[in-house]
Design an enzyme around this catalytic site. Structure first.
Site, short mmCIF file in Angstrom:
data_model
loop_
_atom_site.label_atom_id
_atom_site.label_comp_id
_atom_site.label_asym_id
_atom_site.label_seq_id
_atom_site.Cartn_x
_atom_site.Cartn_y
_atom_site.Cartn_z
N GLU A 247 0.84 -1.21 0.00
CA GLU A 247 0.00 0.00 0.00
C GLU A 247 0.87 1.26 0.00
O GLU A 247 0.71 2.14 0.84
CB GLU A 247 -1.02 -0.03 1.15
CG GLU A 247 -2.00 -1.18 1.00
CD GLU A 247 -3.27 -1.09 1.85
OE1 GLU A 247 -3.37 -0.22 2.71
OE2 GLU A 247 -4.18 -1.92 1.61
N GLU A 370 -4.88 -8.69 -0.70
CA GLU A 370 -5.73 -8.44 0.47
C GLU A 370 -7.17 -8.35 0.02
O GLU A 370 -7.51 -7.54 -0.86
CB GLU A 370 -5.31 -7.14 1.19
CG GLU A 370 -3.97 -7.26 1.89
CD GLU A 370 -3.61 -6.05 2.75
OE1 GLU A 370 -4.52 -5.36 3.22
OE2 GLU A 370 -2.40 -5.82 2.92
O1 AHR Z 1 -5.38 -6.11 6.57
C1 AHR Z 1 -5.35 -4.95 7.35
C2 AHR Z 1 -4.69 -3.77 6.63
O2 AHR Z 1 -5.44 -3.42 5.52
C3 AHR Z 1 -3.32 -4.01 6.07
O3 AHR Z 1 -2.31 -3.85 7.02
C4 AHR Z 1 -3.20 -2.97 5.02
O4 AHR Z 1 -2.37 -3.33 3.97
C5 AHR Z 1 -4.63 -2.73 4.61
O5 AHR Z 1 -4.97 -1.39 4.63
#
Ligand code: AHR
Length: 566
Positions: A247, A370
């Site tokens: 991110e 994710e």
């Molecule tokens: O999964 C939780 C968080 O979500 C992670 O650390 C981040 O990459 C995303 O914003």
């Protein structure tokens, strides 16, 4: 310390149906979805659509899934084109993610060697046994946002001497670094899973990243390999997947895509292959619908990467400041959650179209590293720990996501649900020595049959599941042929009120026998608790009939089923 995790607004909006102007003359009284979305979410602002047809055609000829939802009575039909499979459903689509966040690593995985909880070298064995039943293909670590403040050298050597740090993203707790590189790679070996390491671009140096790869994978007489030997590991590990930042548009450094593309080029240059180890370099990709990020990354760095990530979370309310409860919700919340889940299909299609322009041969994989549901934390728990319960609704979300990933298996070659234990849409919840597996876990277990199988086009025609102004196709399906030849069909009935009679037909295959399992419950928010850990678990699917080359079965309301066909 109280911390708040800030995240740029995610475009959780649903695609608008193309009612009205563009198609009105041609469709006169029907609502037709753009052909791009193989599984459509329908919102019907136009009253003329009451008896209309929701028609969703092939995505790109290769995806090969159509879905038609109508108001006509009768069973849903699924046509499986068993002679047309072209792409493999990569087992890594069933990947996982474990971050130093809340009780995922500490308590969830790591209890320490002196714990009364049975463990092997500090790693709790009830959790390892449960995860082994999922054939976990790949595990991403150490973050997440945590990755960009993690300095790996703090997590090696004698544990008592490892320096501590503050986990600034997640609750401001002290991280003692007792779970580091050796412990994570030990976990991967115990699970028989491939490690996917996420490196620190946000606050780490190029040298640090280069040293980490050498430490883990070099077999030579080199400074980092010798340091590893000094710490008790002679042989190098095999580390294939390496992420260059997380991110980077947000918690990983708030970079612009142009800046990150240059950083990616610089850092990834020093992520080297040692000996026979071959690294699969994954660049940080977009936040949900940030298509410009993908455009810039592919243009400036596409040739230097093997994978580009994508993050998209299902937020039931679409509102990050009030995400709603994991267990206390209405049917409207149920419907909205499933609708927002289907946005994943649009995101993959649109990011994929951009990637296609720069990479028509699809060499670069899309890595959805994710995904999952994100609700308000369970009352009374640390807001920075992201602990949430997991209900039948989450099981449906998992099934829908898998069907979408399968449909895009020509480009999506890995996905990692967030997160494995005690955080967000988990497989496992723990309470000291107790543990339970969630409805989502059961979907992962039931869907194992799709690992590395050939994706088969499956066209669904079904009723609509309507609620207020919104409608969804009632049934979602996906089929595959396993390397050993068996054909599997997974189906989900999204409607919590109505059963779905199903007729499955096949081209290029004549079923002789069929059997299956189903995951369902009598209430939408059914979930497992430490006192009643087996409230939601799969059971045999009754009433499967095979005749005249067809398979007939009735799916209970709100259910996920997997059928094996011979
Ligand atoms: O999964 C939780 C968080 O979500 C992670 O650390 C981040 O990459 C995303 O914003």
């Amino acid at each position: 310390m109280k911390t708040q995790h800030l995240r740029p607004a995610q475009d959780g909006r649903l695609p608008e149906p193309t009612c009205g102007t563009a198609f009105a003359p041609a469709l006169a009284g029907r609502c037709r979805w753009r052909a791009r979305f193989p599984l459509a979410v329908a919102a019907f602002p136009c009253g003329v659509l009451a008896l209309g047809i929701l028609s969703v055609a092939l995505t790109n000829g290769r995806v090969g899934v159509g879905a038609q939802a109508t108001d006509a009575p009768g069973p849903a039909t699924v046509i499986v084109r068993a002679d047309q499979g072209r792409h493999t459903i990569h087992r890594n689509i069933y990947g996982h993610f474990a971050e130093h966040l809340g009780r995922c690593i500490y308590e969830g995985i790591w209890v320490g060697e002196d714990s009364p909880i049975p463990n092997v070298r500090g790693i709790r064995q009830d959790v390892v046994s449960a995860l082994k039943r999922l054939n976990l293909p790949v595990l991403r670590w150490p973050g997440g946002c945590f990755a960009d403040e993690y300095h790996w050298k703090d997590g090696i050597g004698p544990r008592a001497q490892r320096p501590a740090m503050i986990n600034t993203h997640w609750g401001g707790v002290t991280e003692n670094n007792h779970f580091g590189t050796h412990e994570f790679l030990d976990l991967c070996e115990q699970l028989g899973t491939e490690p996917y390491i996420c490196g620190n671009v946000g606050s780490g140096t190029v040298q640090e990243m280069m040293d980490w790869v050498e430490y883990m994978t070099a077999d030579a007489d080199s400074p980092m390999a010798n340091l590893r030997r000094q710490n008790g590991r002679d042989r190098p590990w095999r580390v294939r997947y390496f992420g260059v930042g997380n991110e980077s548009w947000g918690c990983g450094g708030n970079m612009r895509p142009e800046y990150y593309a240059d950083e990616y080029r610089r850092y990834s240059t020093f992520v080297k292959n040692y000996g026979t180890n071959r690294i699969y370099r994954i660049a940080c990709g977009a936040n949900s619908a940030d298509y410009n990020w993908t455009e810039v990354l592919m243009r400036e760095a596409g040739r230097r990467m093997n994978g580009l990530s994508l993050h998209y979370y299902t937020i039931a309310t679409g509102n990050w400041s009030r995400k709603g409860s994991a267990t206390v919700f209405t049917e409207a919340d149920w419907h909205a959650t499933l609708r927002r889940t289907l946005t994943m299909d649009e995101l993959i299609a649109k990011h994929g179209a951009i990637m296609d322009r720069f990479d028509p041969d699809k060499r670069v994989s899309m890595i959805v590293d994710e995904w999952g549901t994100w609700y308000d934390v369970e009352p009374g728990t640390n807001p920075g720990f992201l602990y949430q319960q997991n209900t039948l609704r989450d099981a449906l979300v998992a099934a829908l996501n898998f069907h979408i990933f399968h449909n895009h298996s020509d480009r999506v070659r890995m996905a990692n649900i967030a997160q494995t234990i005690n955080v967000l849409q988990s497989m496992i919840l723990t309470d000291k020595e107790r543990m339970l597996v969630t409805p989502t876990y059961h979907v992962f277990e039931m869907y194992k049959v799709h690992h590395d199988a050939t994706q088969l086009p499956a066209e669904v025609a079904c009723a609509q599941y309507r609620l207020g102004d919104h409608a969804l196709p009632q049934v979602s399906a996906s089929a595959s042929r396993a390397p050993a030849g068996a054909l599997h069909l997974s189906v989900a009935n999204l409607d919590p009120n109505r059963a779905a009679p199903l007729v499955c037909q096949f081209e290029g295959f004549t079923p002789k026998r069929a059997a299956g399992r189903v995951l369902t419950a009598s209430v939408m928010n059914a979930h497992n608790t430490f006192d009643q850990p087996r409230q939601v678990e799969p059971r045999a699917l009754e009433g499967v009939a095979v005749a005249d080359g067809k398979v007939q079965v009735t799916l209970p309301p709100m259910s996920v089923a997997v059928l094996a066909l011979e």
